[in-house]
Design a protein around this motif. Structure first.
Motif, PDB file in Angstrom:
ATOM      1  N   VAL A 385      36.598  47.934  35.409  1.00  0.00           N
ATOM      2  CA  VAL A 385      35.338  47.259  35.743  1.00  0.00           C
ATOM      3  C   VAL A 385      34.154  47.963  35.084  1.00  0.00           C
ATOM      4  O   VAL A 385      33.234  47.318  34.582  1.00  0.00           O
ATOM      5  N   SER A 386      34.176  49.301  35.084  1.00  0.00           N
ATOM      6  CA  SER A 386      33.067  50.036  34.464  1.00  0.00           C
ATOM      7  C   SER A 386      32.991  49.766  32.959  1.00  0.00           C
ATOM      8  O   SER A 386      31.908  49.738  32.382  1.00  0.00           O
ATOM      9  N   LYS A 387      34.154  49.556  32.323  1.00  0.00           N
ATOM     10  CA  LYS A 387      34.177  49.247  30.896  1.00  0.00           C
ATOM     11  C   LYS A 387      33.922  47.766  30.626  1.00  0.00           C
ATOM     12  O   LYS A 387      33.355  47.415  29.593  1.00  0.00           O
ATOM     13  N   GLU A 388      34.377  46.926  31.537  1.00  0.00           N
ATOM     14  CA  GLU A 388      34.264  45.479  31.382  1.00  0.00           C
ATOM     15  C   GLU A 388      33.778  44.891  32.715  1.00  0.00           C
ATOM     16  O   GLU A 388      34.581  44.441  33.532  1.00  0.00           O
ATOM     17  N   PRO A 389      32.458  44.925  32.966  1.00  0.00           N
ATOM     18  CA  PRO A 389      31.913  44.489  34.264  1.00  0.00           C
ATOM     19  C   PRO A 389      32.318  43.075  34.667  1.00  0.00           C
ATOM     20  O   PRO A 389      32.344  42.759  35.854  1.00  0.00           O
ATOM     21  N   ALA A 390      32.661  42.226  33.691  1.00  0.00           N
ATOM     22  CA  ALA A 390      33.064  40.856  34.031  1.00  0.00           C
ATOM     23  C   ALA A 390      34.364  40.838  34.831  1.00  0.00           C
ATOM     24  O   ALA A 390      34.649  39.864  35.543  1.00  0.00           O
ATOM     25  N   PHE A 391      35.154  41.912  34.723  1.00  0.00           N
ATOM     26  CA  PHE A 391      36.428  41.985  35.444  1.00  0.00           C
ATOM     27  C   PHE A 391      36.222  42.162  36.946  1.00  0.00           C
ATOM     28  O   PHE A 391      37.153  41.968  37.729  1.00  0.00           O
ATOM     29  N   ALA A 392      35.014  42.519  37.366  1.00  0.00           N
ATOM     30  CA  ALA A 392      34.745  42.766  38.785  1.00  0.00           C
ATOM     31  C   ALA A 392      35.045  41.543  39.640  1.00  0.00           C
ATOM     32  O   ALA A 392      35.533  41.666  40.771  1.00  0.00           O
ATOM     33  N   ALA A 393      34.764  40.362  39.113  1.00  0.00           N
ATOM     34  CA  ALA A 393      34.992  39.137  39.891  1.00  0.00           C
ATOM     35  C   ALA A 393      36.471  38.975  40.220  1.00  0.00           C
ATOM     36  O   ALA A 393      36.847  38.725  41.374  1.00  0.00           O
ATOM     37  N   ALA A 394      37.320  39.123  39.226  1.00  0.00           N
ATOM     38  CA  ALA A 394      38.763  38.978  39.452  1.00  0.00           C
ATOM     39  C   ALA A 394      39.278  40.059  40.395  1.00  0.00           C
ATOM     40  O   ALA A 394      40.129  39.801  41.259  1.00  0.00           O
ATOM     41  N   ALA A 395      38.764  41.295  40.245  1.00  0.00           N
ATOM     42  CA  ALA A 395      39.235  42.400  41.077  1.00  0.00           C
ATOM     43  C   ALA A 395      38.889  42.173  42.547  1.00  0.00           C
ATOM     44  O   ALA A 395      39.739  42.354  43.437  1.00  0.00           O
ATOM     45  N   ILE A 396      37.661  41.754  42.820  1.00  0.00           N
ATOM     46  CA  ILE A 396      37.260  41.557  44.216  1.00  0.00           C
ATOM     47  C   ILE A 396      37.953  40.335  44.808  1.00  0.00           C
ATOM     48  O   ILE A 396      38.366  40.345  45.973  1.00  0.00           O
ATOM     49  N   LYS A 397      38.109  39.289  44.015  1.00  0.00           N
ATOM     50  CA  LYS A 397      38.859  38.130  44.508  1.00  0.00           C
ATOM     51  C   LYS A 397      40.288  38.535  44.856  1.00  0.00           C
ATOM     52  O   LYS A 397      40.854  38.080  45.849  1.00  0.00           O
ATOM     53  N   GLY A 398      40.880  39.384  44.038  1.00  0.00           N
ATOM     54  CA  GLY A 398      42.249  39.811  44.288  1.00  0.00           C
ATOM     55  C   GLY A 398      42.382  40.706  45.503  1.00  0.00           C
ATOM     56  O   GLY A 398      43.312  40.577  46.292  1.00  0.00           O
ATOM     57  N   LEU A 399      41.428  41.627  45.680  1.00  0.00           N
ATOM     58  CA  LEU A 399      41.519  42.592  46.771  1.00  0.00           C
ATOM     59  C   LEU A 399      41.044  42.030  48.106  1.00  0.00           C
ATOM     60  O   LEU A 399      41.482  42.483  49.170  1.00  0.00           O
ATOM     61  N   LEU A 435      32.188  33.998  47.043  1.00  0.00           N
ATOM     62  CA  LEU A 435      33.390  34.396  47.777  1.00  0.00           C
ATOM     63  C   LEU A 435      33.010  35.131  49.055  1.00  0.00           C
ATOM     64  O   LEU A 435      33.549  34.846  50.138  1.00  0.00           O
ATOM     65  N   LEU A 436      32.082  36.072  48.944  1.00  0.00           N
ATOM     66  CA  LEU A 436      31.652  36.819  50.120  1.00  0.00           C
ATOM     67  C   LEU A 436      30.963  35.897  51.130  1.00  0.00           C
ATOM     68  O   LEU A 436      31.120  36.081  52.347  1.00  0.00           O
ATOM     69  N   GLU A 437      30.229  34.932  50.622  1.00  0.00           N
ATOM     70  CA  GLU A 437      29.589  33.961  51.515  1.00  0.00           C
ATOM     71  C   GLU A 437      30.640  33.182  52.308  1.00  0.00           C
ATOM     72  O   GLU A 437      30.494  32.958  53.523  1.00  0.00           O
ATOM     73  N   LYS A 438      31.686  32.784  51.629  1.00  0.00           N
ATOM     74  CA  LYS A 438      32.774  32.044  52.299  1.00  0.00           C
ATOM     75  C   LYS A 438      33.454  32.918  53.344  1.00  0.00           C
ATOM     76  O   LYS A 438      33.786  32.455  54.451  1.00  0.00           O
ATOM     77  N   LEU A 439      33.651  34.191  53.025  1.00  0.00           N
ATOM     78  CA  LEU A 439      34.288  35.102  53.966  1.00  0.00           C
ATOM     79  C   LEU A 439      33.396  35.398  55.165  1.00  0.00           C
ATOM     80  O   LEU A 439      33.887  35.604  56.282  1.00  0.00           O
ATOM     81  N   VAL A 440      32.081  35.437  54.942  1.00  0.00           N
ATOM     82  CA  VAL A 440      31.153  35.608  56.066  1.00  0.00           C
ATOM     83  C   VAL A 440      31.297  34.441  57.036  1.00  0.00           C
ATOM     84  O   VAL A 440      31.321  34.601  58.255  1.00  0.00           O
ATOM     85  N   SER A 441      31.398  33.249  56.478  1.00  0.00           N
ATOM     86  CA  SER A 441      31.512  32.052  57.304  1.00  0.00           C
ATOM     87  C   SER A 441      32.879  31.960  57.976  1.00  0.00           C
ATOM     88  O   SER A 441      32.985  31.606  59.158  1.00  0.00           O
ATOM     89  N   HIS A 442      33.931  32.297  57.246  1.00  0.00           N
ATOM     90  CA  HIS A 442      35.294  32.203  57.790  1.00  0.00           C
ATOM     91  C   HIS A 442      36.053  33.480  57.436  1.00  0.00           C
ATOM     92  O   HIS A 442      36.738  33.542  56.404  1.00  0.00           O
TER      93      HIS A 442
END
Length: 981
Positions: A385-399, A435-442
């Motif tokens: 993620v630090s090298k390729e910040p765009a990967f953060a979305a996939a990582a957080i969705k996965g985790l 994604l975080l918004e959806k998780l806050v709601s449900h």
């Protein structure tokens, strides 16, 4: 016979010491020495040297035999030399030479053949010698020349595959040699019969369904697609066919499960030894699998997609719940490999259910077998993620998505998700925030307490994102949209109650809504500190609350605004709209911030904020309103009144124990510091001189004894990211919290805890009378029981005793809280004074701050406050140099002289050394002001200092420190020439 035999052995034998050294160096552990020795040996067999058959044969025998040495470095050095010598010898045809490919193969086979009498280690050495010898022969390409018998190639394949079949522990190395050979054959563009022979032998030895067999098959399929492949080896002629996924999973994890048509005798044995390194077959497979189904070519239409491969082979294979720790270790190695090497599209697909569950379990407990490997995996995600910040979305969705957990960081006791989120770029955040918004709601739970905990974790994560972006120096385009989205999530969750079926599940608890309101303050605190969004995002928040309340798009508002309050709010929004239309300037931005934060306080139910709106309206009209609408008469007085009112508003903000309101007060005060009047400075000074106790708090906030300070202490104790500041009352003694200077009427409150306890025990004993617990047992039957009247009387006395005890403890707590509040307030006011000194040190009004600051350094028992006050005075003195010295007029000269005398009287009080130093600095500052106005004033200054010296000599009540006069003498020396001119 004996003498003759010795002569026969001695005569023909000569030792080539140089050649011995070369062979010795070929086994050296240092690379440079080995390479130099190989070069020296190979140079003897170049075509121009024309070596004899005997020399070649002797060298080949020595090198093939050296490959069987137990010295590991020998295999490397001898293999290099052997490859190069074979290449040189067969580079050009040799006339009448008996050294041919068949001869070389014979030497290799005979020298690497292990006899039955050899020990186990010696046999292993010969097996490795055969392996390295075959590699050298293949790399030299002598078997693929036109004059080389094809049978010798098949002979080599038979020997290598036989070794792989009989000795499973060396099978991977044997497979690697043939796998790389296929690539070499492709680059040399040789006939496909060589590859077909390798595939046929692979099948006949029963090694097709091994990891090595899969790799060799795939390489041949890719590089020699027209070659004839053995039939029935794979049901669908391709290990990566979608219909072979189950079999492929078994093969790659080296499962021993049989298939229905498999010959048990021809079945390859398990390697028997676990290898901590990832098998090369995984590389071969990964390189052949397309990233997604839509990227497949027609040729690969039936092949597994990467996602299917990862799910079936890795997730349901290596990471299955029944898998061994060793196979899960391979899974983590594979996970790290893909994260490090694969493109974004592939790397985004590896966060599958079993893998993420295993990752969480292993991270959570340090003594688990794979904890270190899981930690490495988590760090690899962060590194990607630090090298390729765009990967953060996939990582957080996965985790945190369906495969992971909303509370990933809490379960694993790490900050993995948080660190990933703060590294994300705006494009990734546009995927993460929804994604975080959806998780806050449900939050994927029906339990209200669990949902509240998850929502708090999600809110903290969103705040971390805001803080990281607010502090970032990068000018990210579109970042404001992301920040507004996050604040909108908080607004929606904090201020509105949607219909039951349409809203969050489970519904938001009131405590959770309050938590979200506090998180809005935390976000704004960071945004205002960076000043990048201070004039925009707070306004966005209150405007969103107002608009959503009107439209009810988020449900019914929890805030009821009507009547007079509604008019004040509408008027404030009108002023905000006007301010938004003005050109950017510090004053307009300051008012915009003040209006927005005051409105937010109104929405949070702060009763005082309503009156502050009207006061703000008055200040705005006088400072930035339409000049034509002002009355010329008394306009200056009205502006002064507005300035004083503004100071009072800022002091009300500063009084709150919150970084957010402290920063607001500082920013706005800095914008209007030059407009502060003497009355405004007096408001600041009065706070500095107030007592740090309950009486001082009541004086400042007009509170009754029993009201406490609840509004100032609006703190959520459970919040980790609260912006409430805790003042470190350094230097203050905890046992002296109740001791207040110059308040003799409160001295009785300083009783020791033991005395209070003794008094309570005495009152308790008196209430119990003869039934006290510690009364000696006299054996009287009359004391055994009490009648109802007696019990009722005792109960009444006990209620009075415990009520008095409770009241005393509450009063003590109130006093402690009052001191903390006053210390906090003074800290904030000192921050404002420091801002004023830096911006307006050349103003004559600033001199009015000297005495209050000096008294504060002497009277306070909080070291932090004293240090801060002396630092402000020191800064003030440094700034007032040359032309920056405040200018006085004839009208203010008398007050300057009076100030100098007051400073000298203050210096006579007993106090700490810092107080004495500060008095000297303040006195010299006023001296500079007087002398700058009139050089003849030095005579009066000398008299004042003389009078102070006289007082010091004659009065026991004067405690002027010697440094006071030392500083004066030093100043006189430096200023003498200037005064004379």
């Amino acid at each position: 016979m004996a003498p003759d035999s010795k002569k026969r052995r001695r005569e023909p034998y000569t030792v080539d010491t140089k050649l011995v050294e070369i062979y010795e160096d070929l086994a050296n552990e240092k690379d440079e020495i080995r390479l130099k020795a190989a070069q020296a040996l190979v140079s003897q067999f170049t075509p121009d040297k024309n070596p004899s058959d005997e020399q070649i044969q002797r060298a080949l025998q020595r090198l093939f035999r050296g490959l069987c040495s137990s010295r590991k470095a020998a295999r490397i050095g001898f293999s290099i030399a052997l490859t190069e010598i074979l290449t040189q010898v067969f580079a050009t045809p040799r006339e009448a030479s008996e050294i041919d490919v068949r001869k070389v193969m014979g030497i290799w086979e005979s020298q690497s053949d292990a006899s039955g009498s050899d020990s186990g280690q010696e046999q292993r050495d010969h097996f490795f010698g055969r392996l390295f010898g075959s590699e050298a022969i293949i790399k030299s390409s002598i078997l693929f020349k036109s004059n080389a018998p094809f049978s010798e190639w098949t002979k080599l394949l038979d020997l290598v595959f036989d070794l792989a079949k009989k000795k499973p522990w060396i099978r991977e190395e044997c497979g690697w040699i043939i796998y790389r050979c296929i690539y070499d054959l492709s680059s040399q563009k040789v006939d496909s019969k060589y590859v077909e022979a390798a595939l046929e032998r692979l099948s006949s030895f029963g090694l097709v369904r091994t990891p090595e067999g899969v790799a060799i098959w795939l390489a041949a399929k890719d590089l020699f697609p027209k070659a004839n492949f053995p039939g029935k080896a794979w049901k669908h002629d391709d290990p990566l066919d979608a219909r072979e996924r189950n079999q492929l999973a078994k093969v790659l994890k080296e499962s021993s499960v049989e298939t229905e048509n498999e010959n048990q005798e021809n079945k390859p044995k398990s390697t028997g030894v676990w290898n901590s390194k990832l098998h090369f077959a995984w590389d071969a497979v990964l390189s052949m699998i397309p990233a997604a189904k839509e990227t497949k070519s027609k040729k690969d239409s039936s092949r597994l997609s990467f996602l299917d491969f990862w799910t079936d082979v890795v997730d349901n294979g290596l990471f299955a719940s029944a898998s061994s720790e060793e196979r899960k270790y391979w899974g983590f190695l594979l996970f790290v490999k893909v994260l490090n090497e694969s493109p974004l599209q592939q790397a985004s697909l590896v966060f599958t259910r079993n893998l993420v569950r295993c990752l969480m379990n292993q991270l959570a407990v340090e003594d688990r077998y794979l904890h270190r490997m899981a930690t490495k995996s988590a760090k690899t995600i962060q590194t990607r993620v630090s090298k390729e910040p765009a990967f953060a979305a996939a990582a957080i969705k996965g985790l945190m998505g369906s495969a992971g957990s909303v509370n990933f960081d809490q379960v694993t006791k790490t900050k993995t998700v948080e660190k990933i989120a703060v590294e994300a770029n705006p494009d990734a955040l546009r995927e993460i925030v929804p994604l975080l918004e959806k998780l806050v709601s449900h939050p994927a739970t029906d339990d209200s307490k669990a949902a509240a905990s998850s929502r708090q974790s999600l809110a903290n994560l969103l705040v971390s994102i805001v803080r990281s972006r607010a502090s970032s120096q990068d000018a990210d385009e579109g970042l404001q949209d992301v920040l507004e989205h996050i604040l909108t999530i908080f607004v929606r969750s904090a201020y509105f109650t949607p219909k039951e079926k349409e809203g969050p599940q489970p519904p938001m608890a009131p405590q959770t809504q309050e938590m979200f309101r506090n998180r809005i303050n935390s976000c704004l605190n960071s945004l205002i500190a960076s000043q990048k969004y201070a004039a925009t995002l707070p306004y966005t928040v209150v405007r969103k609350i107002r608009d959503a309340a009107k439209s009810e798009e988020y449900g019914k508002s929890i805030i009821n605004i009507d009547g007079t309050l509604s008019d004040s709010v509408k008027s404030a929004f009108k002023s905000l709209k006007k301010l938004s239309g003005q050109d950017e300037n510090a004053a307009a931005d300051a008012f915009k911030l003040l209006y927005s934060m005051t409105l937010l306080q109104v929405y949070n139910g702060d009763a005082d904020a309503v009156s502050m709106l009207d006061e703000l309206e008055f200040c705005y009209t006088k400072f930035l309103g339409d000049k034509k609408s002002r009355k010329k008469k008394g306009e200056e007085d009205e502006t002064s009144d507005a300035s004083d009112t503004l100071v009072e508003i800022l002091l009300s903000f500063a009084s709150k124990q919150s970084q957010l309101f402290r920063r607001i007060s500082e920013q706005v005060f800095g914008a209007f510091a030059d407009k502060v009047t003497a009355t405004g400075l007096e408001s600041l000074s009065s706070i500095l001189e107030a007592s740090e106790n309950l009486a001082g708090q009541q004086e400042m906030f007009d509170k009754e004894d029993d009201e406490g300070d609840e509004e100032m202490m609006d703190v959520d104790d459970d919040e980790e990211d609260s912006d409430v500041e805790v003042v470190d009352a350094e230097g203050g003694d905890d046992d002296e919290d109740d001791e207040e200077e110059e308040d003799e009427d409160e001295s009785e409150d300083n009783d020791e805890p033991d005395d209070e306890e003794a008094e309570f025990q005495a009152k308790l004993a008196a209430a119990l009378g003869p039934h006290a617990a510690n009364k000696p047992d006299e054996g009287s039957d009359d004391e055994a029981d009490m009648n109802d009247d007696e019990m009722e009387a005792v109960d009444e006395q006990l209620v009075k005793v415990f009520k008095a005890r409770r009241d005393a403890l509450e009063q003590k707590k109130d006093k402690k809280d009052a001191k903390e509040n006053m210390v906090n307030f003074k800290n904030r006011v000192l921050d404002l004074v420091e801002i004023y000194v830096k911006k307006c040190h050349s103003s004559i009004l600033a001199l009015d701050l000297l005495l209050p600051l000096l008294r504060l350094t002497r009277r306070t028992n909080v070291k932090q406050i004293a240090n801060k006050a002396t630092n402000v005075l020191r800064e003030y003195s440094k700034l007032c140099k040359g032309s920056a010295v405040p200018s006085i007029t004839e009208d203010s000269t008398e007050s300057a002289w009076a100030l100098l005398k007051d400073l000298h009287r203050e210096a006579g009080h007993s106090g700490p050394q810092a107080h004495a130093t500060a008095c000297s600095q303040a006195s010299l500052l006023v001296v500079k002001v007087l002398v700058a106005h009139d050089k003849k004033a030095i005579e009066g200054v000398v008299d004042v200092y003389a009078a102070t010296r006289k007082e010091q000599m004659l009065s026991n009540k004067c405690h002027v420190q010697p440094s006071f006069f030392t500083d004066w003498n030093n100043w006189c020396v430096s200023a003498r020439n200037q005064i004379k001119t």
